[in-house]
Enzyme design. Structure first.
Site, mmCIF file in Angstrom:
data_model
loop_
_atom_site.group_PDB
_atom_site.id
_atom_site.type_symbol
_atom_site.label_atom_id
_atom_site.label_comp_id
_atom_site.label_asym_id
_atom_site.label_seq_id
_atom_site.Cartn_x
_atom_site.Cartn_y
_atom_site.Cartn_z
ATOM 1 N N GLY A 53 50.884 -63.940 3.438
ATOM 2 C CA GLY A 53 50.071 -63.560 4.589
ATOM 3 C C GLY A 53 50.223 -62.082 4.894
ATOM 4 O O GLY A 53 51.181 -61.444 4.454
ATOM 5 N N SER A 54 49.290 -61.530 5.641
ATOM 6 C CA SER A 54 49.496 -60.199 6.199
ATOM 7 C C SER A 54 50.481 -60.319 7.358
ATOM 8 O O SER A 54 50.850 -61.418 7.764
ATOM 9 C CB SER A 54 48.181 -59.622 6.723
ATOM 10 O OG SER A 54 47.310 -59.335 5.666
ATOM 11 N N GLY A 55 50.892 -59.175 7.892
ATOM 12 C CA GLY A 55 51.824 -59.196 9.012
ATOM 13 C C GLY A 55 53.254 -58.906 8.600
ATOM 14 O O GLY A 55 54.137 -58.839 9.448
ATOM 15 N N HIS A 56 53.467 -58.743 7.285
ATOM 16 C CA HIS A 56 54.826 -58.469 6.789
ATOM 17 C C HIS A 56 54.992 -57.024 6.345
ATOM 18 O O HIS A 56 55.932 -56.687 5.634
ATOM 19 C CB HIS A 56 55.161 -59.378 5.609
ATOM 20 C CG HIS A 56 54.970 -60.823 5.878
ATOM 21 N ND1 HIS A 56 55.581 -61.454 6.932
ATOM 22 C CD2 HIS A 56 54.225 -61.772 5.254
ATOM 23 C CE1 HIS A 56 55.231 -62.738 6.935
ATOM 24 N NE2 HIS A 56 54.404 -62.949 5.938
ATOM 25 N N LYS A 104 56.806 -66.574 -2.528
ATOM 26 C CA LYS A 104 57.805 -67.002 -1.546
ATOM 27 C C LYS A 104 57.612 -68.490 -1.305
ATOM 28 O O LYS A 104 56.482 -68.981 -1.262
ATOM 29 C CB LYS A 104 57.650 -66.205 -0.249
ATOM 30 C CG LYS A 104 57.960 -64.710 -0.464
ATOM 31 C CD LYS A 104 58.157 -63.918 0.822
ATOM 32 C CE LYS A 104 56.922 -63.802 1.669
ATOM 33 N NZ LYS A 104 55.671 -63.445 0.972
ATOM 34 N N ASP A 109 51.711 -70.912 0.151
ATOM 35 C CA ASP A 109 51.804 -69.884 -0.883
ATOM 36 C C ASP A 109 51.891 -70.518 -2.267
ATOM 37 O O ASP A 109 51.197 -70.120 -3.204
ATOM 38 C CB ASP A 109 53.040 -68.996 -0.655
ATOM 39 C CG ASP A 109 52.869 -68.075 0.540
ATOM 40 O OD1 ASP A 109 52.531 -68.590 1.625
ATOM 41 O OD2 ASP A 109 53.060 -66.853 0.403
ATOM 42 N N HIS A 218 57.199 -65.722 9.830
ATOM 43 C CA HIS A 218 55.813 -65.967 10.251
ATOM 44 C C HIS A 218 55.705 -66.170 11.747
ATOM 45 O O HIS A 218 54.827 -66.892 12.220
ATOM 46 C CB HIS A 218 55.236 -67.165 9.510
ATOM 47 C CG HIS A 218 55.202 -66.981 8.039
ATOM 48 N ND1 HIS A 218 56.213 -67.425 7.225
ATOM 49 C CD2 HIS A 218 54.316 -66.354 7.234
ATOM 50 C CE1 HIS A 218 55.931 -67.099 5.970
ATOM 51 N NE2 HIS A 218 54.797 -66.445 5.953
#
Ligand SMILES: Nc1ncnc2c1ncn2[C@@H]1O[C@H](COP(=O)(O)OP(=O)(O)O)[C@@H](O)[C@H]1O
Ligand SMILES: Nc1ncnc2c1ncn2[C@@H]1O[C@H](COP(=O)(O)OP(=O)(O)O)[C@@H](O)[C@H]1O
Ligand SMILES: [Mg+2]
Ligand SMILES: [Mg+2]
Ligand SMILES: [Mg+2]
Ligand SMILES: [Mg+2]
Lengths: 330, 207, 330, 207
Positions: A53-56, A104, A109, A218
């Site tokens: 995901g984005s946000g990392h 991950k 995923d 997350h």
């Protein structure tokens, strides 16, 4: 929700654009996709593809470049990318030598990357994968989905990336990635949650004197809440879990003190001060330390500790040149 | 029971309901997951909507497959491959048909559940969407065997799915993201089981 | 106040310790002081010393290493270091070629550094200084104390550092530092304040829909409050001020999108997306971009934009190798 | 009026009062500065305290100089060099004395103000500590010229310093950190003027 953004549904796209415009010497956006691939495709080596995901941020696109990833696939915020996007990434960077997917360990995923790998194999592309599960906060027994992959994943990118850059075969790159996975353990905590822009409210709530232990990356709640303690006590708690899981005594280790996105570096250094002291006391030798933001959860305040037990091969690969927007070794 | 036109209408209704419930589903996911289930599904079904006009002349299986593919390529996360595969597998069992009856629908349910299990490797009792899907399917089969009409069969499914959602509150998650919470997942209903129930209700309301 | 720290009065000390333990290959702590000096003292070159209050991490200690600073002097949080500490730093790294002090323009910093320079000169050390004032938010007219030094200071460290590393004389290093100062402009904003640990309460308060424009780097209030706007509009406002102050048309520029400590990278990339678009539209050519945390205010959420107008000399020096904990150029 | 013993007692009292008022001074600094004035001075005076026992046999100027040096090397920020220089310059005008009278004290005030101006290059009306120091000094001189006793002289100084602090509320800062706020600095009293007034009050209370 207070954020410096434009329309909520433009967050992922504008972030990708902003990154590509900042670092055109490192990455380009694969036409019509969300994939960020190495600016100059490198033939004659195994290609590494990772994502989630984005946000990392800076994961994963910040690690595209010499000696780390060849492509990164960002999904929506905290949502694993779809198979077609992962497939686009594989296609963009695939070489004769093959492609290694660094995944991950999250149900989403794993499913999405595996579907993409199937699609790529149907096209005759050589694809293999490793699944990272370094988070000791969750039970890794047979009866669970296994451990989550968190900040320790960045060590896999670095070390497998260096191996690939050096021209190793897909089997060799996979083998060293598996070795890192077998030797890295992490654990996280938070004092403030984060908010997924499209959701608008934080994933959990904490009172002014509370902290969340064993969080993932997350924005989800951790294993339990506790009264906030001093930094050294928090470090003791996380290290206890990590050291109980793998015997590091007498070994050389790489340490990563990873900020969750909103944590000031001031606090990460205070954390490292005690981590370093405890390791010394336990006869564990710090070979190299990384303090900073490597695998974040948007603006969450908290940190994770990762410890990687090193052998000579991993040391050499960790020290090898890397030149990416967010991870450089000279 | 259902031709392509009706199926397309149904998919519009499903999309509307999912979008209406997006915040609710996301809030459920916030409690034991990562606050995105409703956002994910809404993104997917909104995209499905844009594809529907082009499908009006197609057979049932083509519409279901296309829906599945769009979900796979827009939803992401765990629910994308799961719902996507469910729709694709559903399409495969009604190949070439331009109208289906309740019998076909039960075959579709079997196939969808099979698809979810193929991808997710979960069984009943692990606090996933399967805890609504499987009991709903069983209840519908029983009602059908008992000679009930379409309306009653679907209502039986909805009731069982609702119970399934209730049941998920009482158990520990052992699959998906909620499993990381261990005991802490107890007391919360599963977002995926909830979204499936909402979907089934939308179908049931149309008959 | 919710922070991951131990005793409040140990914050600065444990941070210094944590940094030295993380990066012994780059820095050491000068015995009995708070000074962080380059691990291997380099003779035969001008030495660069900078510093200021703590709370700006990775500034300034994170920039000690090859091609940037020779020593950093951190004071208490947001409080300029005392003359004796600056003097310790000068003594530790002084060479025959001399020492250049890079001072941010704050009354306290200027007074303390100048007192130290006097002490060093009394001991026969060759010392000169430059004062950085890049913040266009404050009036730079003759009737004020002049502009504050903020994130643009990092460009001075990089470029003057490269010049010194290349063996230039004190006069030459100072000249290029002055050139950077003359050509760099910055401006900041925040959506959330920060809290000095020893103070316990934030420096200002903002409602959920408010932002503070024209903030400095010490947690102090800015020039005014406004209703929070979308990222692109905020960027327009800051860029307008910067571009009105110096004519960048047709030039090559280095861009720094600096996070204040608590801002997620996600937002910084969204900011850069628009900065990059606006510059393009205005016929200003982005030569190189830096997105990240360079000059923070503990956990403040906000950002600054810095634009440096480049000539060929500055370009070459910006591109020169740098190897420090927090700033690397390969 | 004051011998070394009394001066040392005074410095203990000043330290206590500054520490008591640290939060107050820091809060004032939060409004128009960077939330550290009280913290800075408290750190400095606490350190001064630890040096005092060793100074009991020293002359007045040695005590003042040492105090100034300790302040310079522990306070930091703007107020460190300013207060530090003030004490050091104060020491210089009473060189070798082991007892001082009110006349000496007025000379000390002149020297201290000179020290602050040497370092900070400010004049009256710029919203700094000088806006308390200068009027206080003028008032004390006048009271002394009018033949007032020590107590009354000091009280006159305190009253003028208090008025100076009030006055700082009405003006825009043009020196120091508060100057960055422009108009926004109006309405807030200057932290440095306040800390000086607190210091002078502590002295006045002892006579
Ligand atoms: N292995 C699995 N089998 C069946 N359903 C699952 C499985 N893993 C997760 N799910 C379902 O997916 C839902 C979560 O979907 P979503 O939030 O969109 O994905 P993610 O967990 O990747 O964020 C859960 O509520 C659950 O019903
Ligand atoms: N140039 C100056 N001359 C005299 N006093 C000054 C000057 N600049 C600042 N001050 C005083 O210093 C005080 C602030 O001190 P402090 O907060 O300790 O330092 P800093 O501003 O560096 O944080 C102000 O309130 C003001 O009275
Ligand atoms: Mg998700
Ligand atoms: Mg989810
Ligand atoms: Mg200060
Ligand atoms: Mg201050």
């Amino acid at each position: 929700m207070k954020k410096i953004i434009n329309a909520v549904d433009q967050v992922e796209n504008q972030m990708i654009e902003g990154l590509v415009k900042a670092y055109p010497e490192y990455v380009y956006r694969v036409e019509g996709s969300d994939v960020l691939a190495r600016a100059h495709k490198k033939e004659g080596k195994v290609a590494l593809v990772s994502g989630g995901g984005s946000g990392h941020e800076p994961a994963h696109a910040g690690y595209v470049g010499t000696g780390m990833l060849d492509a990164a696939v960002p999904g929506a915020v905290f949502t694993s990318p779809t198979p077609d996007q992962v497939y686009e990434a594989i296609q963009a960077v695939a070489t004769e030598e093959g492609v290694l997917l660094v995944i991950k360990n999250y149900t989403g995923d794993v499913m999405n990357f595996e579907m993409a790998a199937d699609m790529a194999r149907d096209e005759g592309i050589k694809v293999d994968q490793v699944i990272v599960g370094d988070d000791v906060a969750v039970d890794g027994s047979l009866y669970t989905v296994g451990r989550r992959g968190i900040a320790g994943t960045v060590f896999v990118h670095k070390i497998a990336g260096a191996k690939a850059e050096a021209g190793a075969s897909l089997e060799e790159v996979k083998a060293v990635a598996e070795k890192v996975i077998a030797n890295v353990r992490s654990m996280s905590m938070a004092i403030k949650p984060c908010t997924v822009p499209a959701a608008g409210t934080p994933g959990f709530e904490l009172a002014d004197d509370e902290m969340e232990i064993g969080i993932g990356i997350h924005g989800e709640p951790g294993t339990h809440k506790e009264k906030l303690q001093e930094a050294d006590q928090i470090v003791d708690q996380l290290l206890d879990k990590i050291l109980a899981d793998l015997d590091y005594t007498g070994s050389d280790v790489a340490v990563m003190i990873n900020g969750c996105g909103g944590t000031p570096l001031m606090e990460l250094f205070i954390v490292n001060n005690h981590v370093s002291d405890v390791l010394k006391e336990k006869n564990i030798n710090v070979y190299r330390t990384f303090v900073g933001e490597y695998m974040t959860s948007i603006e969450m305040e908290g940190f994770s500790i990762s410890l990687l037990k090193l052998d000579d091969e991993m040391k050499a690969l960790l020290d090898a040149t890397a030149d990416t927007p967010a991870f450089k070794v000279l | 029971m259902t031709d392509t036109k009706k199926l397309i209408q149904l998919l519009y209704s499903i999309s509307d309901t999912i979008v209406e419930n997006a915040q609710f589903l996301t809030d459920l996911d916030a409690a034991i997951g990562d606050s995105d289930h409703g956002i994910n599904l809404a993104r997917g079904f909104k995209k499905v909507e844009t594809e529907l006009p082009a499908l009006e002349d197609k057979t049932i299986d083509a519409v279901l497959k296309k829906t599945g593919m769009v979900l796979v390529s827009t939803v992401g996360g765990a629910s994308g491959p799961l719902y996507g595969t469910a729709f694709m597998k559903a399409g495969a069992v009604v190949k070439g048909k331009s109208e289906i009856d309740i019998n076909d629908f039960l075959a579709i349910m079997d196939a969808a559940i099979g698809g979810v299990q193929l991808r997710g490797k979960a069984v009943e009792g692990e606090k996933t969407m399967l805890d609504a899907m499987i009991p709903a399917n069983n209840a519908m089969k029983k009602a059908f065997d008992d000679g009930k009409d379409v309306h009653s069969v679907l209502q039986a499914g909805v009731e069982a799915a609702d119970k399934g959602v209730e049941y998920t509150k009482s158990i520990i998650a052992t699959k998906g993201r909620a499993s990381y919470l261990g005991e802490r997942s107890i007391g919360h209903q599963d977002p995926g089981a909830t979204s499936f129930t909402i979907l089934l209700k939308t179908i049931a309301n149309a008959y």
